[in-house]
Design an enzyme around this catalytic site. Structure first.
Site, PDB file in Angstrom:
ATOM      1  N   HIS A 130     -18.261  -1.189  -3.207  1.00 29.82           N
ATOM      2  CA  HIS A 130     -18.999  -2.247  -3.718  1.00 29.82           C
ATOM      3  C   HIS A 130     -18.092  -3.636  -2.841  1.00 29.82           C
ATOM      4  O   HIS A 130     -18.166  -4.568  -3.098  1.00 29.82           O
ATOM      5  CB  HIS A 130     -18.807  -2.711  -5.132  1.00 29.82           C
ATOM      6  N   GLU A 169       3.276   4.438  11.202  1.00 24.94           N
ATOM      7  CA  GLU A 169       4.550   4.266  11.987  1.00 24.94           C
ATOM      8  C   GLU A 169       4.827   5.647  12.552  1.00 24.94           C
ATOM      9  O   GLU A 169       5.657   5.533  13.591  1.00 24.94           O
ATOM     10  CB  GLU A 169       5.465   4.393  10.611  1.00 24.94           C
ATOM     11  N   LYS A 177      13.413  -7.069  12.643  1.00 22.71           N
ATOM     12  CA  LYS A 177      14.418  -6.660  11.531  1.00 22.71           C
ATOM     13  C   LYS A 177      15.541  -7.736  12.320  1.00 22.71           C
ATOM     14  O   LYS A 177      16.361  -8.392  11.694  1.00 22.71           O
ATOM     15  CB  LYS A 177      15.012  -5.519  11.534  1.00 22.71           C
TER      16      LYS A 177
HETATM   17  O1  LIG Z   1      15.373   4.006   4.160  1.00 20.36           O
HETATM   18  P1  LIG Z   1      15.693   2.780   4.947  1.00 20.36           P
HETATM   19  O2  LIG Z   1      16.641   2.956   5.865  1.00 20.36           O
HETATM   20  O3  LIG Z   1      16.016   1.579   3.891  1.00 20.36           O
HETATM   21  O4  LIG Z   1      14.486   2.336   5.652  1.00 20.36           O
HETATM   22  C1  LIG Z   1      13.183   1.893   4.942  1.00 20.36           C
HETATM   23  C2  LIG Z   1      11.959   1.824   5.746  1.00 20.36           C
HETATM   24  O5  LIG Z   1      12.240   0.744   6.723  1.00 20.36           O
HETATM   25  C3  LIG Z   1      12.374   0.773   7.916  1.00 20.36           C
HETATM   26  O6  LIG Z   1      12.350  -0.502   8.752  1.00 20.36           O
HETATM   27  C4  LIG Z   1      11.180   1.559   8.691  1.00 20.36           C
HETATM   28  O7  LIG Z   1      10.238   1.109   9.157  1.00 20.36           O
HETATM   29  C5  LIG Z   1      10.876   2.779   7.761  1.00 20.36           C
HETATM   30  O8  LIG Z   1      10.337   3.917   8.366  1.00 20.36           O
HETATM   31  C6  LIG Z   1      11.713   3.142   6.483  1.00 20.36           C
HETATM   32  O9  LIG Z   1      11.260   4.085   5.734  1.00 20.36           O
END
Ligand SMILES: O=P(O)(O)OC[C@H]1O[C@H](O)[C@H](O)[C@@H](O)[C@@H]1O
Length: 461
Positions: A318, A297, A429
């Protein structure tokens, strides 16, 4: 406890070319990744030239730390994190026998890594970092909720998986007549639905550290609440992190973190686009998962970035070693091990063919496997990096986490990428939210188009 397997430097393949970069409890050996030992490999002259850029990058990093700049502030956590505040927040649940963490990515992997490495019973920390219904149901059914503290973590406070799981967990407590508001600690930002829920129910809440991306927040409340509940030495973890911070220096030859980062960067430049991360300890398996998020990331940007591949020693000798030794020349293997190990004697075999095992123990066997497998990479002209800690204790684990974070920040500087953001995760997302809400957005249009194409193709078959 089994003593240190071998003093340094010895004849391990390649290390005589370059002395390991050491601190009291951490040792980085880059010898088996030099061009004299491996292909892809790094020429010593390249490394010496790169060291000038490391000095400049170190200056930039120190300036960012001083000013508490977003991202760079992560490297101030050992000093900035107040262990007492965390201990006070968990005091009401300090009697818990187990902890269930509801969080994902950087909000779960740091805590998971620390408790797996250091908890008396690693199984006492359960992490819900996925929304697989069967798994969530089975996990909750398997827990005595009255004896289980809830640790909910989200930096943004908006992550769908975390909030959905939290609602399911909360209901499970209610269904079993356990007052969840008495068994919970929340760690989140100043705003967002999770903060609103915490305020609404007056829940004990800790702030996420300012200017620290999730994947760099293990040495803060984000990573330290479950360890604190389970009686782990969080002060020792922070002290180890501080040790690694004190060891940052304007040269890769004086700082293990920068030696690792500079070599990883230089090897990627030479074609090692995959970094197979292979701890030789079951208690460090999640460390590999944590490293994968950190590396992917932070550095997967602008069409570059090493792909972290997770492996475990000796098990994956293995399964994957064949590829590492004889596949594409596009990999480096990072070997990680604690030098001190528990003693489990191998009973005297009652068969001549097994007599070679007589008088040794499992620690001796896995260390022989480690030595042999590390040597097997340059023996096949393939690069390997070694990261060793003296033992699995709080200081060493704190040092390891911090050193890998600093190594990652250095690679980001050398590669000139935006280390501390992860814009590419947002598309999925947004699309998920739109699908759940039944909205039509740019993302859902793409999804619909894919569906149309798929139907079209099937019909044309
Ligand atoms: O801590 P949060 O805001 O719930 O995010 C949790 C995770 O989700 C995000 O999508 C990112 O990809 C991460 O870098 C992050 O740690």
């Amino acid at each position: 406890m089994r003593a240190d397997p071998r003093p340094l430097p010895t004849a391990s393949f390649g290390s005589c070319l370059y002395p390991p970069v050491d601190t009291p409890s951490m040792h980085i050996d880059i010898g088996a990744a030099l061009a004299s030992a491996a292909d892809p490999g790094v020429e010593r002259a390249t490394l010496d030239d790169l060291d000038e850029r490391v000095a400049a990058a170190h200056e930039r990093i120190e300036q960012g730390r001083e000013e508490g700049e977003f991202g760079y502030a992560s490297l101030n956590l050992p000093e900035a994190t107040d262990a007492e505040t965390i201990r006070d927040a968990v005091a009401p649940v300090a009697d818990a026998e187990s902890v269930i963490t509801v969080g994902i990515g950087g909000s779960a992997l740091g805590a998971k890594t620390i408790t797996e490495a250091l908890a008396e019973d690693p199984g006492s920390h359960v992490v819900l970092d996925n929304v697989d219904p069967e798994h969530v149901r089975r996990t909750l059914d398997g827990l005595s909720l009255a004896d289980t503290a809830i640790n909910v973590v989200s930096r943004s406070g908006t992550t769908a998986e975390t909030l959905a799981n939290f609602l399911v967990v909360r209901e499970a407590y209610e269904d079993r007549g356990v007052d969840w508001t008495e068994r919970i600690v929340v760690t989140t930002g100043e705003s967002g639905p999770l903060r609103a829920l915490a305020d609404q129910h007056d829940l004990p809440t800790l702030p996420v550290p300012e200017g620290v991306p999730g994947r760099f927040s293990a040495l803060s409340a984000v990573g330290l609440v479950p360890p604190a509940i389970l009686g782990i030495d969080i002060e020792g973890l922070l002290a180890g992190g501080q040790q690694a911070a004190d060891d940052l220096a304007p040269s890769l030859y004086d700082s293990p973190a920068y030696a690792y980062g500079a070599m990883a960067y230089a090897l990627e430049e030479e074609g090692a686009k995959v970094n197979a991360f292979m701890p030789y300890a079951e208690r460090l398996e999640s460390f590999g998962e944590w490293f994968a998020q950190l590396w992917a990331e932070s550095l997967g940007k602008d069409g570059r970035g090493q792909t972290p591949a997770r492996a475990l020693g000796a098990t994956d000798q293995h399964s994957q070693l064949q590829l590492y030794r004889a596949g594409h020349r596009d990999k480096v293997v990072t070997f990680v091990r604690p030098r001190e190990r528990a003693d489990v004697a191998i009973p005297d075999p009652d068969h001549d063919d097994l007599s070679y095992l007589a008088g040794t123990d499992l620690g001796g066997l896995i260390d022989a496997e480690y030595e042999a497998t590390v040597a097997s990479l340059p023996a096949a002209d393939r690069p390997a990096l070694e990261v060793e800690i003296d033992r699995l204790d709080a200081e060493s684990v704190g040092e390891l986490l911090y050193a890998m974070e600093a190594a990652c920040v250095l690679v980001g500087e050398l590669a000139d990428v935006e280390t501390f953001t992860q814009p590419a995760v947002e598309w999925g997302k947004n699309a998920t939210r739109a699908l759940i809400r039944g909205e039509t957005t740019d993302e859902t249009a793409v999804i619909d188009e894919r569906e149309r194409l798929r139907i079209g193709e099937t019909e044309s078959l």
